[in-house]
Design an enzyme around this catalytic site. Sequence first.
Site, PDB file in Angstrom:
ATOM      1  CB  CYS A 110      -1.084  -0.082   1.213  1.00 42.32           C
ATOM      2  SG  CYS A 110      -2.549   1.223   1.135  1.00 42.32           S
ATOM      3  CG  HIS A 215      -3.314  -3.383   3.334  1.00 39.61           C
ATOM      4  ND1 HIS A 215      -2.341  -2.930   4.136  1.00 39.61           N
ATOM      5  CD2 HIS A 215      -3.911  -2.078   2.993  1.00 39.61           C
ATOM      6  CE1 HIS A 215      -2.298  -1.669   4.040  1.00 39.61           C
ATOM      7  NE2 HIS A 215      -3.166  -1.348   3.230  1.00 39.61           N
ATOM      8  CD  GLU A 217      -1.078  -6.037   5.401  1.00 37.89           C
ATOM      9  OE1 GLU A 217      -1.396  -4.901   5.589  1.00 37.89           O
ATOM     10  OE2 GLU A 217      -0.788  -6.162   4.291  1.00 37.89           O
TER      11      GLU A 217
END
Length: 237
Positions: A110, A215, A217
């Site tokens: 990001c 994102h 993660e």
Amino acid sequence: MSKPIIGIAPGVITVDSQMFPGRQRDYLRSITANGGVPLVLPVTTDEATIARYVTLIDGLLLCGGADVAPAMYGEEPQPKLGGIDPERDQYEMALIRATHAADKPVLGICRGLQILNACYGGSLYQDMSYLPAGQGTLKHMQGQLAAYGSHQVTVTPESTLATYLGTTKLAVNSFHHQALKQVADGFQAVAQSSDQVVEAIESTDGALQLGVQWHPEMMQQADSIQAQLFARFVVAC
């Protein structure tokens, strides 16, 4: 073989002006779950400290967070610019350059994609509303759970990213109000949403430097494709 140490340039995730420091754990979990050892590297402008950081790590992960200061890519602030942290910008750019000079991989997520692009001379749209007419028409600040994708991206075949993901089409989450404008020299766009927003870039020579706009993660526990991105990055490190 010992586990690679992945340096993490820390930040705070901001969604609709609300700060979510707990999201830092997602980065740590994504590295540890895929065979790496995360090492948080506190912000500093001391060159000797940054140089020492690079000797300790096998790769670098750049996190999400505040907007990139427009001065970093030669522009004046526009009305819809969000909060900035110029010290963090300067630190991360120095850390990126030092890590790359040491021939160690870099992954930006990001804001991490955006600072990677700005570091090498690329630029940003300071808000999605500044994109040319007909672009950026999807909702890029989703309201649904972060673990699930809100729109599709298309990945360039035979790119490093496509190899890592094992696919050229996937659903991603989306939490950003800025976007890449000019892609930096030495990089190529390797993923795009249907509304022509650049969703990933990677370097065209030298050690791996890869950035994604979404994102992973936050998705990797529910999506094996996103987990594969971290797994392959850790292997590269």
